[in-house]
Scaffold this active site. Structure first.
Site, PDB file in Angstrom:
ATOM      1  N   LYS A  29       0.839  -1.222   0.000  1.00  0.00           N
ATOM      2  CA  LYS A  29       0.000   0.000   0.000  1.00  0.00           C
ATOM      3  C   LYS A  29       0.865   1.259   0.000  1.00  0.00           C
ATOM      4  CE  LYS A  29      -1.878   1.492   4.092  1.00  0.00           C
ATOM      5  NZ  LYS A  29      -1.497   2.879   4.371  1.00  0.00           N
ATOM      6  N   ASN A  30       1.856   1.267   0.906  1.00  0.00           N
ATOM      7  CA  ASN A  30       2.610   2.514   1.095  1.00  0.00           C
ATOM      8  C   ASN A  30       3.668   2.743   0.030  1.00  0.00           C
ATOM      9  OD1 ASN A  30       0.999   3.076   3.235  1.00  0.00           O
ATOM     10  ND2 ASN A  30       2.484   2.477   4.810  1.00  0.00           N
ATOM     11  N   CYS A 123      -5.448  12.179  13.986  1.00  0.00           N
ATOM     12  CA  CYS A 123      -5.805  10.829  13.566  1.00  0.00           C
ATOM     13  C   CYS A 123      -5.651   9.925  14.764  1.00  0.00           C
ATOM     14  CB  CYS A 123      -4.887  10.447  12.411  1.00  0.00           C
ATOM     15  SG  CYS A 123      -4.322   8.796  12.357  1.00  0.00           S
ATOM     16  N   ARG A 128       0.123  13.705  13.927  1.00  0.00           N
ATOM     17  CA  ARG A 128       0.507  13.680  12.514  1.00  0.00           C
ATOM     18  C   ARG A 128       0.448  15.055  11.848  1.00  0.00           C
ATOM     19  NH1 ARG A 128      -1.633   8.261   9.733  1.00  0.00           N
ATOM     20  NH2 ARG A 128       0.359   8.406   8.676  1.00  0.00           N
ATOM     21  N   ASP A 320       4.371   0.041  11.986  1.00  0.00           N
ATOM     22  CA  ASP A 320       3.158  -0.599  11.453  1.00  0.00           C
ATOM     23  C   ASP A 320       3.056  -2.074  11.854  1.00  0.00           C
ATOM     24  OD1 ASP A 320       2.466   1.780  10.313  1.00  0.00           O
ATOM     25  OD2 ASP A 320       3.167   1.268   8.310  1.00  0.00           O
ATOM     26  N   ARG A 413      -8.884  -1.033   3.838  1.00  0.00           N
ATOM     27  CA  ARG A 413      -8.035   0.053   3.314  1.00  0.00           C
ATOM     28  C   ARG A 413      -6.652  -0.457   2.928  1.00  0.00           C
ATOM     29  NH1 ARG A 413      -7.511   4.904   7.325  1.00  0.00           N
ATOM     30  NH2 ARG A 413      -5.658   4.984   6.049  1.00  0.00           N
TER      31      ARG A 413
HETATM   32  N1  EPU Z   1       5.951  14.347  11.374  1.00  0.00           N
HETATM   33  C1  EPU Z   1       5.953  15.659  11.753  1.00  0.00           C
HETATM   34  N2  EPU Z   1       5.731  16.614  10.800  1.00  0.00           N
HETATM   35  C2  EPU Z   1       5.500  16.313   9.511  1.00  0.00           C
HETATM   36  C3  EPU Z   1       5.498  14.964   9.115  1.00  0.00           C
HETATM   37  C4  EPU Z   1       5.723  13.985  10.071  1.00  0.00           C
HETATM   38  O1  EPU Z   1       6.158  15.980  12.937  1.00  0.00           O
HETATM   39  O2  EPU Z   1       5.298  17.234   8.707  1.00  0.00           O
HETATM   40  C5  EPU Z   1       6.198  13.298  12.383  1.00  0.00           C
HETATM   41  C6  EPU Z   1       5.033  12.331  12.561  1.00  0.00           C
HETATM   42  O3  EPU Z   1       4.028  12.850  13.403  1.00  0.00           O
HETATM   43  C7  EPU Z   1       5.726  11.124  13.138  1.00  0.00           C
HETATM   44  C8  EPU Z   1       7.086  11.154  12.438  1.00  0.00           C
HETATM   45  O4  EPU Z   1       7.243  12.473  11.926  1.00  0.00           O
HETATM   46  O5  EPU Z   1       5.903  11.285  14.517  1.00  0.00           O
HETATM   47  C9  EPU Z   1       7.263  10.186  11.310  1.00  0.00           C
HETATM   48  O6  EPU Z   1       6.079  10.130  10.534  1.00  0.00           O
HETATM   49  P1  EPU Z   1       6.089   9.961   8.954  1.00  0.00           P
HETATM   50  O7  EPU Z   1       5.925  11.317   8.343  1.00  0.00           O
HETATM   51  O8  EPU Z   1       7.246   9.146   8.534  1.00  0.00           O
HETATM   52  O9  EPU Z   1       4.742   9.134   8.743  1.00  0.00           O
HETATM   53  P2  EPU Z   1       3.829   9.243   7.484  1.00  0.00           P
HETATM   54  O10 EPU Z   1       4.646   9.559   6.301  1.00  0.00           O
HETATM   55  O11 EPU Z   1       2.643  10.078   7.786  1.00  0.00           O
HETATM   56  C10 EPU Z   1       4.076   6.745   6.735  1.00  0.00           C
HETATM   57  C11 EPU Z   1       3.148   5.602   6.475  1.00  0.00           C
HETATM   58  C12 EPU Z   1       2.590   5.119   7.802  1.00  0.00           C
HETATM   59  C13 EPU Z   1       3.764   4.670   8.678  1.00  0.00           C
HETATM   60  C14 EPU Z   1       4.752   5.824   8.849  1.00  0.00           C
HETATM   61  C15 EPU Z   1       5.997   5.445   9.615  1.00  0.00           C
HETATM   62  C16 EPU Z   1       2.307   6.041   4.280  1.00  0.00           C
HETATM   63  C17 EPU Z   1       1.146   6.402   3.416  1.00  0.00           C
HETATM   64  N3  EPU Z   1       2.085   6.032   5.591  1.00  0.00           N
HETATM   65  O12 EPU Z   1       3.299   7.739   7.375  1.00  0.00           O
HETATM   66  O13 EPU Z   1       1.752   4.017   7.532  1.00  0.00           O
HETATM   67  O14 EPU Z   1       3.290   4.273   9.943  1.00  0.00           O
HETATM   68  O15 EPU Z   1       5.156   6.317   7.563  1.00  0.00           O
HETATM   69  O16 EPU Z   1       6.655   4.405   8.982  1.00  0.00           O
HETATM   70  O17 EPU Z   1       3.367   5.725   3.778  1.00  0.00           O
HETATM   71  C18 EPU Z   1      -0.142   2.676   7.783  1.00  0.00           C
HETATM   72  O18 EPU Z   1       0.122   2.194   6.676  1.00  0.00           O
HETATM   73  O19 EPU Z   1      -0.987   2.178   8.566  1.00  0.00           O
HETATM   74  C19 EPU Z   1       0.593   3.860   8.229  1.00  0.00           C
HETATM   75  C20 EPU Z   1       0.141   4.636   9.198  1.00  0.00           C
END
Ligand code: EPU
Length: 434
Positions: A29-30, A123, A128, A320, A413
């Site tokens: 998915k990701n 969320c 996030r 995850d 999803r």
């Molecule tokens: N963060 C910030 N500011 C930002 C962006 C992120 O503070 O602008 C923080 C987040 O709150 C978190 C950390 O940085 O504490 C890392 O989060 P990241 O941005 O890496 O997460 P994401 O990109 O929103 C993706 C996956 C998630 C997975 C995380 C961590 C996708 C679509 N989603 O989320 O997948 O848990 O990376 O590996 O790629 C899932 O599939 O169930 C899922 C939640």
């Protein structure tokens, strides 16, 4: 049938290891979501294979179509023709249901230089925020405004810049990589995420004509095209990588409930720490090429050793997979410690495991202590997100009696054909209307 009114009814095995067989791992998915989002960087059609048939992917199709792209699917091959993409307005209703819509802001900004999108908001797994995205877009020369929870990001011209991620962000890296691919000049992104889904996106874009150096390292250097869409010279569809989270989740199910289980079509190098963790706990698991195999798993679950699990950016332990492994720890003999370092709300689901009989104490939002073994009993549960949903399915399978798991639209999803795959190895699972 409205998916919100469906539930899974599962009859547990009461700790017996009766499951056996094979599960083919689906496309990730990701990985599929950012690859699909990247299609708007191109002048003409791009194709992807091994695209999972899950509702998050359907929502990405909807967002792409709303922006003017033509999306077609034939089996597992999806083709996106972005030639008609005329504006960067991200549909509010769809984006509100797909947090990953934020990835599309990067590619659409690159292409249209003016995007609007809703605040993805909080969320169930944590706050996030999107500050890193907005700072990155500002550094590329865009102006960011917010009005009643709708962001507008616009620029006459995007210009190369240098950006250091104070936190490694998966979707943040993907979005800034895509926006800078069409900018003027050179962008350097430092402390980027190294998850395989991100690296594959960078490899795809590089192979399709973007000038990207440092792929697979923590610094990416991108020489932008100066606003000119990419031309994809490849005739072959780009293949979505195997879903390491789906694979890891079913491995835990196998550890607890299967005598033998083979997961077909994995990339085991993406699963190193989850596999090592299983081996250290005493699970008879091994890698055979692209299969990950549990065999002769005859010892009772209380013969498994407790674990110390700390989620971390890749190649550390994936957040995850934290919830399935917590279920595994409820059955091991002794005290396990689970530290969730990425998201502050991602241990809340443990209260439901406690209602099933687990002994879990959440010391603070980032740490849980699990004492095992605990007998789990079937319950009526409402999953708060897709990863907890799989954990509840595993808990229901290992427990005694019948569980009814609501909110399975979350499972739909992210897990392709979950109930068919589970039934195939012997899980007594039914999708029921409630
Ligand atoms: N963060 C910030 N500011 C930002 C962006 C992120 O503070 O602008 C923080 C987040 O709150 C978190 C950390 O940085 O504490 C890392 O989060 P990241 O941005 O890496 O997460 P994401 O990109 O929103 C993706 C996956 C998630 C997975 C995380 C961590 C996708 C679509 N989603 O989320 O997948 O848990 O990376 O590996 O790629 C899932 O599939 O169930 C899922 C939640």
């Amino acid at each position: 049938m409205d998916p919100k009114t469906e539930a899974f009814r599962i009859t547990g095995l009461n700790g017996e290891k009766k499951l056996s067989g094979e599960i083919s791992v689906s496309g990730s998915k990701n990985n599929a979501l950012p690859l699909l989002a990247s299609s708007v960087l191109f002048a003409g059609p791009v194709s992807f294979s091994n695209v999972p048939d899950i509702t998050d992917v359907d929502k990405m199709f909807e967002l792409l179509r709303n922006a003017g792209a033509v999306v077609t699917r034939e089996g597992d091959v999806v083709t996106v023709d972005p030639a008609g993409v005329a504006h960067g307005e991200i549909d509010v209703a769809v984006a509100n249901k797909l947090r990953a819509s934020i990835i599309l802001t990067g590619s659409l900004l690159g292409r249209t230089r003016r995007i609007t999108f809703p605040s993805p908001g909080g969320c169930v797994i944590g706050k996030r925020p999107i500050d890193l995205f907005l700072e990155g877009y500002t550094k590329l020369g865009a102006t960011v405004t917010e009005n009643e929870n709708i962001f507008t990001v616009s620029a006459d011209k995007l210009s190369g810049m240098e950006f250091f991620f104070r936190l490694q962000s998966v979707t943040g890296t993907e979005a800034l990589l895509m926006a800078s691919a069409l900018a003027h000049g050179t962008t350097t992104l430092k402390n980027v995420a190294l998850e395989p889904e991100v690296t594959d996106l960078a490899e795809f874009l590089r192979d399709a004509g973007a000038s990207i150096e440092g792929v697979g390292t923590n610094t990416l250097t991108i020489h932008g095209t100066g606003g000119i869409p990419l031309k994809n010279n490849s005739k072959e569809p780009h293949r979505v990588i195997p879903d390491r989270i789906e694979a890891g989740s079913y491995l835990v199910l196998g550890a607890l409930c299967a005598h033998d289980l083979t997961l077909k079509g994995c990339n085991p190098s993406h699963l190193e720490l989850p596999i090592i963790t299983l081996q250290e706990m005493g699970v008879p698991v091994e890698v055979r090429g692209t299969d990950v195999v549990i065999s002769n798993n005859t010892k009772p679950n209380n013969a498994f050793l407790p674990a110390s699990i700390r989620t971390h950016e890749y190649p550390g332990f994936p957040t995850d997979l934290q919830s399935p492994y917590t279920v595994l720890c409820t059955q091991a003999e002794g005290e396990s410690v689970i530290e969730e370092m990425i998201f502050e709300g991602r241990l809340a689901y443990t209260a439901d495991l406690v209602s099933m009989g687990a002994d879990i104490t959440v010391a603070h939002p980032h740490k849980a202590v699990v004492k095992g073994p605990a007998k789990l009993s079937g319950r009526e549960l409402y999953t708060p997100d897709l990863r907890a949903g799989l954990a509840y399915i595993i808990a229901a399978c290992v427990g005694k009696g019948v569980s009814l798991i609501h909110n399975i639209h979350y499972v739909d999803r992210g897990y392709e054909n979950a109930e068919a795959k589970l039934r195939q190895i012997g899980v007594a699972i039914e999708r029921v209307s409630v």
